[in-house]
Design a protein around this motif. Structure first.
Motif, PDB file in Angstrom:
ATOM      1  N   ARG A 131       2.689   1.413  -5.008  1.00 33.09           N
ATOM      2  CA  ARG A 131       2.227   0.473  -3.984  1.00 33.09           C
ATOM      3  C   ARG A 131       0.826   0.852  -3.570  1.00 33.09           C
ATOM      4  O   ARG A 131       0.605   1.944  -3.031  1.00 33.09           O
ATOM      5  N   LEU A 132      -0.109  -0.036  -3.822  1.00 32.21           N
ATOM      6  CA  LEU A 132      -1.492   0.187  -3.418  1.00 32.21           C
ATOM      7  C   LEU A 132      -1.729  -0.432  -2.042  1.00 32.21           C
ATOM      8  O   LEU A 132      -1.155  -1.473  -1.710  1.00 32.21           O
ATOM      9  N   SER A 133      -2.576   0.214  -1.282  1.00 25.84           N
ATOM     10  CA  SER A 133      -2.994  -0.307   0.019  1.00 25.84           C
ATOM     11  C   SER A 133      -4.506  -0.416   0.061  1.00 25.84           C
ATOM     12  O   SER A 133      -5.212   0.365  -0.587  1.00 25.84           O
ATOM     13  N   CYS A 134      -4.992  -1.368   0.825  1.00 23.60           N
ATOM     14  CA  CYS A 134      -6.427  -1.542   1.029  1.00 23.60           C
ATOM     15  C   CYS A 134      -6.642  -1.786   2.517  1.00 23.60           C
ATOM     16  O   CYS A 134      -6.263  -2.842   3.042  1.00 23.60           O
ATOM     17  N   ALA A 135      -7.236  -0.808   3.171  1.00 20.47           N
ATOM     18  CA  ALA A 135      -7.490  -0.901   4.599  1.00 20.47           C
ATOM     19  C   ALA A 135      -8.945  -1.273   4.841  1.00 20.47           C
ATOM     20  O   ALA A 135      -9.858  -0.636   4.293  1.00 20.47           O
ATOM     21  N   ALA A 136      -9.152  -2.295   5.652  1.00 22.66           N
ATOM     22  CA  ALA A 136     -10.502  -2.758   5.949  1.00 22.66           C
ATOM     23  C   ALA A 136     -10.944  -2.240   7.319  1.00 22.66           C
ATOM     24  O   ALA A 136     -10.151  -2.152   8.250  1.00 22.66           O
TER      25      ALA A 136
ATOM     26  N   TYR B  53      -1.847  -5.246   0.519  1.00 17.77           N
ATOM     27  CA  TYR B  53      -1.046  -4.377  -0.328  1.00 17.77           C
ATOM     28  C   TYR B  53      -0.869  -4.992  -1.712  1.00 17.77           C
ATOM     29  O   TYR B  53      -0.944  -6.214  -1.885  1.00 17.77           O
ATOM     30  N   LEU B  54      -0.592  -4.123  -2.670  1.00 11.90           N
ATOM     31  CA  LEU B  54      -0.209  -4.580  -4.007  1.00 11.90           C
ATOM     32  C   LEU B  54       0.968  -3.734  -4.461  1.00 11.90           C
ATOM     33  O   LEU B  54       0.816  -2.552  -4.763  1.00 11.90           O
ATOM     34  N   GLN B  55       2.148  -4.342  -4.454  1.00 13.19           N
ATOM     35  CA  GLN B  55       3.346  -3.672  -4.946  1.00 13.19           C
ATOM     36  C   GLN B  55       3.421  -3.921  -6.437  1.00 13.19           C
ATOM     37  O   GLN B  55       3.453  -5.081  -6.882  1.00 13.19           O
ATOM     38  N   MET B  56       3.476  -2.847  -7.209  1.00  9.27           N
ATOM     39  CA  MET B  56       3.474  -2.949  -8.670  1.00  9.27           C
ATOM     40  C   MET B  56       4.771  -2.366  -9.214  1.00  9.27           C
ATOM     41  O   MET B  56       5.035  -1.169  -9.047  1.00  9.27           O
ATOM     42  N   ASN B  57       5.581  -3.205  -9.818  1.00  7.64           N
ATOM     43  CA  ASN B  57       6.855  -2.789 -10.405  1.00  7.64           C
ATOM     44  C   ASN B  57       6.824  -2.966 -11.918  1.00  7.64           C
ATOM     45  O   ASN B  57       5.957  -3.662 -12.446  1.00  7.64           O
ATOM     46  N   SER B  58       7.780  -2.329 -12.580  1.00  7.40           N
ATOM     47  CA  SER B  58       7.894  -2.442 -14.043  1.00  7.40           C
ATOM     48  C   SER B  58       6.550  -2.192 -14.713  1.00  7.40           C
ATOM     49  O   SER B  58       6.114  -2.951 -15.595  1.00  7.40           O
TER      50      SER B  58
ATOM     51  N   GLU C  88       2.259 -11.472 -13.313  1.00  2.78           N
ATOM     52  CA  GLU C  88       3.152 -12.339 -12.549  1.00  2.78           C
ATOM     53  C   GLU C  88       4.610 -11.953 -12.798  1.00  2.78           C
ATOM     54  O   GLU C  88       5.031 -11.729 -13.923  1.00  2.78           O
ATOM     55  N   GLY C  89       5.362 -11.857 -11.700  1.00  2.03           N
ATOM     56  CA  GLY C  89       6.756 -11.454 -11.785  1.00  2.03           C
ATOM     57  C   GLY C  89       6.962  -9.958 -11.663  1.00  2.03           C
ATOM     58  O   GLY C  89       8.090  -9.501 -11.441  1.00  2.03           O
ATOM     59  N   ARG C  90       5.898  -9.176 -11.803  1.00  2.00           N
ATOM     60  CA  ARG C  90       5.994  -7.715 -11.679  1.00  2.00           C
ATOM     61  C   ARG C  90       5.241  -7.202 -10.454  1.00  2.00           C
ATOM     62  O   ARG C  90       5.651  -6.206  -9.850  1.00  2.00           O
ATOM     63  N   PHE C  91       4.139  -7.840 -10.106  1.00  2.00           N
ATOM     64  CA  PHE C  91       3.312  -7.416  -8.966  1.00  2.00           C
ATOM     65  C   PHE C  91       3.480  -8.391  -7.808  1.00  2.00           C
ATOM     66  O   PHE C  91       3.663  -9.593  -8.017  1.00  2.00           O
ATOM     67  N   THR C  92       3.372  -7.856  -6.590  1.00  2.00           N
ATOM     68  CA  THR C  92       3.430  -8.684  -5.397  1.00  2.00           C
ATOM     69  C   THR C  92       2.310  -8.281  -4.447  1.00  2.00           C
ATOM     70  O   THR C  92       2.203  -7.109  -4.070  1.00  2.00           O
ATOM     71  N   ILE C  93       1.499  -9.257  -4.079  1.00  2.00           N
ATOM     72  CA  ILE C  93       0.435  -9.010  -3.098  1.00  2.00           C
ATOM     73  C   ILE C  93       0.918  -9.476  -1.736  1.00  2.00           C
ATOM     74  O   ILE C  93       1.618 -10.496  -1.620  1.00  2.00           O
TER      75      ILE C  93
END
Length: 123
Positions: A19-24, A80-85, A65-70
């Motif tokens: 899970r990536l995060s980006c704080a501004a 955030y960027l949730q990265m699965n599979s 698509e189908g693996r990542f969720t922003i």
């Protein structure tokens, strides 16, 4: 001074998640679209995902698509960027982008970029 700071990158085995995060800081992006891009060694930077200002519309590259969720939390000025599979071909430096223009099937990058966070997926 506007800053976008990514975190959450690392080394993971194929099939795993990150899970990536980006704080501004320095300005609020709560009324602007945000996006994620990535750049693999020897390749051009490419679009990964984008989200509109309210968070109720998202757009993804076909490859993720189908693996990542922003997602985003405007109260925290964070996206955030949730990265699965995860796959070895997802290995890249991932960059957060702020202030872009968003359509339901397109995203034009804004002027603000983070420094990037490395994601490495081993096979």
């Amino acid at each position: 001074q506007v800053q976008l700071v990514e975190s959450g990158g690392g080394l993971v085995q194929a099939g795993g998640s990150l899970r990536l995060s980006c704080a501004a800081s320095g300005r609020t992006f709560s009324s602007r679209a945000m996006g994620w891009f990535r750049q693999a060694p020897g390749k051009e930077r490419e679009f990964v995902a984008a989200i509109n200002w309210s968070g109720d519309s998202t757009y993804y590259a076909y490859s993720v698509e189908g693996r990542f969720t922003i997602s985003r939390d405007n109260a925290k000025n964070t996206v955030y960027l949730q990265m699965n599979s995860l796959k070895p071909e997802d290995t890249a430096v991932y960059y957060c982008n702020g202030g872009g223009l968003y359509g339901s099937s397109w995203y034009r990058a804004g002027d603000y970029w983070g420094q990037g966070t490395q994601v490495t997926v081993s096979s």
